[in-house]
Design an enzyme around this catalytic site. Structure first.
Site, PDB file in Angstrom:
ATOM      1  N   ARG A   1      55.110  63.931  84.776  1.00 47.97           N
ATOM      2  CA  ARG A   1      56.214  63.678  83.846  1.00 47.97           C
ATOM      3  C   ARG A   1      55.805  63.977  82.406  1.00 47.97           C
ATOM      4  NH1 ARG A   1      59.596  58.515  86.280  1.00 47.97           N
ATOM      5  NH2 ARG A   1      59.002  58.820  88.456  1.00 47.97           N
TER       6      ARG A   1
ATOM      7  N   ARG B   1      61.264  63.184  88.299  1.00 52.09           N
ATOM      8  CA  ARG B   1      60.421  62.408  89.208  1.00 52.09           C
ATOM      9  C   ARG B   1      59.004  62.962  89.159  1.00 52.09           C
ATOM     10  NH1 ARG B   1      61.538  61.267  94.921  1.00 52.09           N
ATOM     11  NH2 ARG B   1      59.798  59.868  94.449  1.00 52.09           N
TER      12      ARG B   1
ATOM     13  N   CYS C   1      68.330  51.374  94.277  1.00 47.58           N
ATOM     14  CA  CYS C   1      68.404  52.563  93.436  1.00 47.58           C
ATOM     15  C   CYS C   1      69.841  53.041  93.239  1.00 47.58           C
ATOM     16  CB  CYS C   1      67.554  53.677  94.043  1.00 47.58           C
ATOM     17  SG  CYS C   1      65.803  53.283  94.066  1.00 47.58           S
TER      18      CYS C   1
ATOM     19  N   LYS D   1      58.228  46.160  90.616  1.00 46.93           N
ATOM     20  CA  LYS D   1      59.592  46.705  90.547  1.00 46.93           C
ATOM     21  C   LYS D   1      59.915  47.615  91.729  1.00 46.93           C
ATOM     22  CE  LYS D   1      58.717  50.730  87.559  1.00 46.93           C
ATOM     23  NZ  LYS D   1      59.119  51.394  86.310  1.00 46.93           N
ATOM     24  N   ASP D   2      58.870  48.045  92.501  1.00 50.32           N
ATOM     25  CA  ASP D   2      59.098  48.868  93.685  1.00 50.32           C
ATOM     26  C   ASP D   2      59.306  48.037  94.944  1.00 50.32           C
ATOM     27  OD1 ASP D   2      58.784  51.203  92.212  1.00 50.32           O
ATOM     28  OD2 ASP D   2      56.647  51.389  92.669  1.00 50.32           O
TER      29      ASP D   2
ATOM     30  N   ARG E   1      69.034  52.763  86.143  1.00 51.19           N
ATOM     31  CA  ARG E   1      69.116  51.741  85.081  1.00 51.19           C
ATOM     32  C   ARG E   1      68.900  52.376  83.712  1.00 51.19           C
ATOM     33  NH1 ARG E   1      65.234  49.592  82.046  1.00 51.19           N
ATOM     34  NH2 ARG E   1      63.598  50.412  83.385  1.00 51.19           N
ATOM     35  N   ARG E   2      67.814  53.133  83.566  1.00 49.47           N
ATOM     36  CA  ARG E   2      67.548  53.749  82.260  1.00 49.47           C
ATOM     37  C   ARG E   2      68.654  54.720  81.877  1.00 49.47           C
ATOM     38  NH1 ARG E   2      61.391  54.462  84.089  1.00 49.47           N
ATOM     39  NH2 ARG E   2      60.519  52.529  83.238  1.00 49.47           N
TER      40      ARG E   2
END
Length: 316
Positions: free
Chosen positions: A160, A154, A246, A88-89, A136-137
């Site tokens: 986190r 982040r 992003c 996904k990166d 997105r989230r």
């Protein structure tokens, strides 16, 4: 023993864990004894810009390519032979001379709800503080719960989780795959549905990136999972058409259903006020050109959503 394959990796705990998994798999494919693994298939740690800058959203400093750029430079320069990325990166376009050579079997693609106080997303109280750095989230959460206060989060997974435990947020959202790989399954309060939280394209999958001339290396075929590679091709096709970055809130997920590849993709307004979604099936997903057809299907779906969304799709 001489180096056989040098693996470029970020230094984060998750990246090192994922690269260690691939180190062992490559070693097995090459017949390397465990005792010789560190010398024959060494991990080369590379600090990326995305790792160094932790106080801003990625879209403010150049996008998700900042997690791959320095590693790709090392690969192109011949300092490493393969890069291990979270799929996904990886940006939609590959740099000249590089390619995604193998896609190993996928982990759970879903998002995880993590909270010290609440058992599920639906149980969050009005105005709860939800931590995420993902547009997105954010958009998906606000589409369901516009009352939530989305706050930027982040840092690596440990950071986190510590901030969530310290009460900085009422809940945070992370990828199930990363928590599973790190052995942190116990912190997951809820695995969010694919319908409500359609994952990022490629979420849960890894990308093994090489120079184009190394795509037929003996270990490549041993690590590639055709079904995962097919699904990811469809998802990344949609990402390409939707200008996935992003600055755009997009989700895409494909999986085999009754011998057909089913792709669902969507785009959301960043504030969750609008949502555009399409699905399609690919028949005969085992043909020689299946990945190309899957990618084309994704691009067609993405283009339809792009047209429907118009100018509402990105942050100002």
């Amino acid at each position: 023993m001489a180096h056989l394959v040098r693996i470029g990796t970020r230094r984060s705990k998750l990246a090192m864990t994922q690269s260690g998994m691939m180190q062992r798999a490559i070693g097995r494919a090459l017949g390397v004894a465990d005792a010789d693994l560190a010398e024959a298939v060494p991990l080369v740690e590379i600090v990326t810009t995305g790792d160094r800058v932790q106080d801003r959203r990625l879209m403010e400093i150049g996008g998700k390519a900042l997690f791959t750029k320095e590693i790709e430079e090392a690969l192109a320069d011949g300092r490493v032979d393969v890069a291990v990325h979270s799929m996904k990166d990886v940006p939609a376009e590959q740099p000249y001379g590089l390619c995604i050579a193998a896609v190993p079997p996928r982990e759970d693609a879903r998002d995880a709800f993590v909270s010290e106080l609440f058992p599920s997303f639906a149980d969050l109280p009005m105005g709860a503080r939800l931590g995420t750095a993902s547009l997105r989230r954010q958009a998906q959460a606000l589409a369901l719960r516009p009352d939530l206060a989305i706050e930027m989060l982040r840092g690596n997974v440990d950071t986190r989780l510590r901030r969530a435990a310290d009460g900085d947020f009422d809940a945070i959202l992370l990828a199930v795959s990363g928590l599973n790989r790190l052995g942190f399954e116990s912190v997951i309060r809820e695995r969010l549905s694919l319908n409500d939280f359609l994952p990022a394209p490629g979420q849960g999958a890894l990308a093994l990136q090489t120079r184009v001339e190394d795509i037929d290396a003996v270990w490549v075929a041993a690590l590639n999972d055709p079904d995962t590679a097919l699904a990811v091709a469809a998802e990344r096709g949609a990402m390409t058409a939707l200008e996935g970055s992003c600055r755009t809130a997009i989700g895409a997920h494909a999986e085999m259903v009754d011998d057909r590849l089913r792709l669902t993709t969507e785009m959301l307004a960043p504030d969750g006020s609008a949502r555009w979604r399409r699905s399609a099936d690919l028949s005969d997903p085992r043909g020689a050109d299946a990945e190309d057809r899957a990618r084309d299907m994704g691009m067609t779906l993405g283009a339809a959503i792009h047209a429907a969304a118009g100018d509402q799709r990105t942050l100002p």
